[in-house]
Scaffold this active site. Structure first.
Site, mmCIF file in Angstrom:
data_model
loop_
_atom_site.group_PDB
_atom_site.id
_atom_site.type_symbol
_atom_site.label_atom_id
_atom_site.label_comp_id
_atom_site.label_asym_id
_atom_site.label_seq_id
_atom_site.Cartn_x
_atom_site.Cartn_y
_atom_site.Cartn_z
ATOM 1 C CE LYS A 126 63.933 33.013 20.156
ATOM 2 N NZ LYS A 126 64.143 31.590 20.412
ATOM 3 C CD GLN A 167 61.870 28.706 20.524
ATOM 4 O OE1 GLN A 167 62.630 29.384 19.831
ATOM 5 N NE2 GLN A 167 61.746 28.908 21.816
ATOM 6 C CG ASP A 185 69.584 28.503 18.852
ATOM 7 O OD1 ASP A 185 69.363 29.490 19.577
ATOM 8 O OD2 ASP A 185 68.702 27.856 18.269
#
Ligand code: GUN
Length: 300
Positions: free
Chosen positions: A54, A98, A121
């Site tokens: 990422k 994460q 997200d």
């Protein structure tokens, strides 16, 4: 019948090209460098690989990347303080923590502390609500990637019957919202669904997001259906050598690809799209934070 293999890598490459163009335009026209901060707590090897990818792709898009690696022993309060600092940082337009986080940290508290304006997200209650009622904002990355693959493959999805197997907050619930927006008829199935093979056989579109390796068999699939396999199950593969593993999807690819019209492989299907969609969401949040319309070609 042998299914067309849906190439997520190549679609993700096209999407990254558009993202890089938008990042460039935000910079040249508005003096904005979209910035994404990634927070990882602990040393889960799988998460480390994802986070590295990422961060690398963020930089490749000409965007600003910050990575925060906290030890396994970091307290919930420490993570919350970091998230609050990033909320206030004007160079940061997207914050990703994460998951999973270590057991002593309540991920719900972390998620609810992220400024919804920077929630790339689409995990916060505000973002989930916006997605449900169709307001502009980031769209959950994996579901957005699935939708882009489906639209590329099928064009208009209106009236098609989609069966979503799995009801997670990460994939099952948000993809259902997106498919409803596309005028699909959506059935949500899960581990308690009775006669799952019968339900899946009704589907023009199967979204497999259940987290069980090769659970969905070819004889569950309607002839010509489009199958999107979200599963990423890492299993031991001693035949490849000591300690080796391989990835399996939630769909039994060998049998399903004899029946489906089109199917995503694992790896190389949904996975590459997920990261590209995270970067797309960072463009979206950077635009919205600065009062600009987000680019429509990053939505699907
Ligand atoms: N862990 C696995 N997938 C994801 C994701 O899409 N976002 C975050 N934050 N953590 C994850």
């Amino acid at each position: 019948m042998t299914a067309k293999i849906i190439d997520g890598k190549s679609l993700a490459e096209g999407l990254r090209g558009r993202i890089a163009g938008h990042a460039q335009r935000l910079k040249s026209d508005h003096g904005i460098t979209p910035g994404l901060a990634i927070v990882i707590v602990g040393h889960d090897p799988g998460s480390q690989v994802y986070v590295a990818q990422k961060a690398k792709q963020t930089v490749e898009m000409g965007m600003h990347s910050e990575k925060y690696e906290l030890p396994e022993t970091a307290s919930e309060a420490e993570v919350l303080v970091l998230v609050q600092k990033l909320n206030a940082d004007r160079a940061i337009h997207g914050i990703l923590v994460q998951l999973p986080v270590p057991d002593h940290i309540d991920s719900r508290n972390i998620i609810q502390t992220i400024d919804p304006a920077k929630d790339v997200d689409c995990f916060t209650p505000a973002s989930v609500g916006k997605l449900a009622i169709g307001l502009p904002g980031p769209i959950s990355c994996t579901p957005l990637g699935c939708l882009m693959l489906l639209r590329d493959q099928l064009g208009d999805l209106s009236g098609l019957h989609a069966v979503v197997v799995g009801r997670s907050n990460l994939v099952g619930k948000p993809i259902t919202q997106l498919l409803l927006r596309e005028n699909c008829t959506v059935t949500m199935a899960h581990s308690r669904t009775r006669d799952l093979p019968f339900i899946v056989r009704q589907a023009d579109i199967v979204i497999a997001a259940v987290g069980r390796p090769e659970m969905i068999k070819g004889d569950w699939i309607k002839l010509g259906a489009t199958v999107i396999d979200v599963g990423i199950n890492r299993i031991d593969a001693p035949e490849r050598g000591p300690g080796k593993t391989r990835l399996l999807g939630d769909v039994d690819f060998a049998s399903a690809s004899q029946v489906a019209g089109a199917i995503t492989p694992v790896p190389g299907g949904v996975g590459p799209m997920t990261i590209a969609c995270l970067l797309a969401n960072t463009i979206t949040t950077a635009s919205l934070i600065n009062g600009l319309m987000p680019p429509s070609d990053l939505i699907a």
